[in-house]
Design an enzyme around this catalytic site. Structure first.
Site, short mmCIF file in Angstrom:
data_model
loop_
_atom_site.label_atom_id
_atom_site.label_comp_id
_atom_site.label_asym_id
_atom_site.label_seq_id
_atom_site.Cartn_x
_atom_site.Cartn_y
_atom_site.Cartn_z
N GLU A 46 0.83 -1.20 0.00
CA GLU A 46 0.00 0.00 0.00
C GLU A 46 0.87 1.26 0.00
O GLU A 46 0.61 2.22 -0.73
CB GLU A 46 -0.93 0.00 1.22
CG GLU A 46 -1.84 -1.21 1.29
CD GLU A 46 -1.25 -2.36 2.10
OE1 GLU A 46 -2.03 -3.07 2.75
OE2 GLU A 46 0.00 -2.54 2.07
N TRP A 100 22.88 -35.89 -15.45
CA TRP A 100 21.66 -35.25 -14.98
C TRP A 100 20.50 -36.08 -15.48
O TRP A 100 20.41 -36.38 -16.68
CB TRP A 100 21.55 -33.82 -15.48
CG TRP A 100 22.60 -32.91 -14.96
CD1 TRP A 100 23.67 -32.45 -15.64
CD2 TRP A 100 22.67 -32.33 -13.66
NE1 TRP A 100 24.41 -31.61 -14.85
CE2 TRP A 100 23.82 -31.52 -13.64
CE3 TRP A 100 21.87 -32.42 -12.52
CZ2 TRP A 100 24.18 -30.80 -12.49
CZ3 TRP A 100 22.24 -31.70 -11.40
CH2 TRP A 100 23.38 -30.91 -11.40
N ARG A 137 13.79 -22.81 -5.07
CA ARG A 137 14.77 -22.47 -4.03
C ARG A 137 14.68 -20.98 -3.70
O ARG A 137 14.67 -20.59 -2.53
CB ARG A 137 16.19 -22.78 -4.52
CG ARG A 137 16.60 -24.22 -4.51
CD ARG A 137 18.10 -24.32 -4.81
NE ARG A 137 18.55 -25.69 -5.02
CZ ARG A 137 19.80 -26.04 -5.27
NH1 ARG A 137 20.74 -25.10 -5.35
NH2 ARG A 137 20.12 -27.31 -5.45
#
Length: 398
Positions: free
Chosen positions: A76, A197, A211
């Protein structure tokens, strides 16, 4: 909206009754604009909630703002500052704000008073602020001054931006999400332990987003020993690195681990080892001794209570199968973010270990699907603890 010490009552409490306002299509449009602004603060506001505010008159946007870092403008105040910078009066405007304006002096003055002083005539609130220092007092102050205040527009969307804040304020514990990445057959590594991976670059970058929006990244000593991770945010831009923590029952952590890079690290343990604790303190590692559960390991509910008492809203877990299983067994997982690669690995490490088998399907932990998103060749599935989410919705003042 502000940070405060949470309730220590683990049963969510209702702080104010539901408002039965009827909202227009324009109301929903402007609240959605405010929600979009709030998302800009996802990485920024810890331990305060992410909030957006737009000021509108006669269908025209006058000014807007989002919560800044703790100590900076609330949404605000940011919107009112934007109006001043534009040279625009907001008298008789409507303020659309995703969380109830605060009514107390904290690091900043009360936002309810700022709106009154600016001369707005109506305030539309997405969700009441569960902070015991507010909890309806901001809305009551505005109404007492003669303003029309309507509450509950897009309440669930506002809660989705701030489940950890609401959980901490109403239950005394953070919101915990478990991040896993595995193959179609539920494997996180080959049988020899290799895992880099399984998922692609897009999925890994998305994981860093989660994260970045957390207060704390948590792992277990098994993962830290095997992978020597940093647990920081690298794949997305963020103005703030989350805290990092390790569950280490016997305080086995290597004092040369890459985690000790100068940024704070919390190490939870049940072991009293003052000399090692002093050495770790020299590396900015804080050893926190917690009670043991019946299995001799760290009492997970006690850890969550400790985190709640230390202003942690959201916990992002990246761990191995043992800690994943322990958290599920303790009913500590509020949300599950699962990255699934289109591979079949066969015999190898699984997602979860040490979960006792359920005797009946009805006894198995139940989650609800929230969304499924394709990221490169991989899929991201988001699931939520049905009962706990419904409890937050009941507890949050709407």
């Amino acid at each position: 909206m502000s940070s405060s010490k949470p309730s220590t009552n683990f049963s969510p409490r209702t702080t104010m009754s539901t408002d039965h306002a009827v909202f227009s299509t324009d109301d929903r449009h402007w609240m959605e604009q405010a929600l979009g602004l709030a998302t800009q603060s996802l990485y920024l506001t810890h331990p305060n909630p992410r909030v957006g505010c737009v000021l509108v008159r006669d269908g025209q946007l006058l000014a807007s703002g989002a919560t800044q870092q703790a100590g900076g403008h609330h949404a605000e105040a940011a919107a009112l500052a934007d109006a001043r910078a534009r040279g625009v009066s907001v008298k008789d405007a409507t303020a659309y704000v995703t969380l109830e304006p605060c009514s107390h002096f904290g690091r900043t003055p009360p936002c309810a008073d700022a709106l009154l002083a600016a001369g707005v005539s109506r305030v539309v609130v997405g969700l009441g602020d569960p902070n015991p220092l507010v909890a309806g007092a901001g809305i009551a102050r505005l109404r007492a001054a003669g303003l029309r205040v309507d509450v509950g527009l897009c309440a669930e969307a506002s809660l989705a931006l701030n489940p950890g804040f609401v959980s901490r304020m109403t239950c005394g514990r953070p919101w915990l999400w478990l991040k896993t990445a595995g193959s179609l057959d539920g494997r996180t590594a080959l049988s020899d332990g290799r895992s880099q991976w399984i998922t692609g670059e897009a999925a890994r970058a998305d994981g860093h987003h989660w994260r970045a929006r957390s207060s704390l990244v948590l792992s277990g000593i098994g993962t830290v020993t095997a992978d020597d991770p940093l647990l920081d945010v690298r794949a997305v831009q963020t103005p703030r690195q989350p805290l990092r923590a390790v569950l280490d029952t016997h305080l086995r952590i290597d004092e040369g681990a890459r985690l000790f890079n100068g940024d704070p690290v919390w190490i939870f343990t049940v072991t009293d080892a003052p000399e090692k604790a002093r050495r770790l303190a020299d590396k900015n590692g804080q050893v926190i001794q917690l009670p043991a559960g019946t299995d001799g390991r760290i009492d997970l509910p006690a850890m969550l209570a400790w985190l709640g008492a230390h202003d942690i809203n959201d916990v992002h877990v990246e761990a191995g199968a043992r800690l994943n299983g322990a958290l599920l067994q303790a009913d500590a997982v509020d949300e599950w973010i699962s990255y699934v690669a289109p591979r079949v690995l066969g015999d190898g490490a699984g997602l979860v270990q040490w979960m006792p088998p359920a005797d009946e399907l009805a006894q198995a932990p139940r989650f609800e699907f929230m969304d499924a998103v394709q990221l490169g060749f991989d899929m991201r599935l988001r699931l939520r603890h049905t009962r706990r989410w419904q409890a937050l919705l009941r507890a949050a003042p709407a």
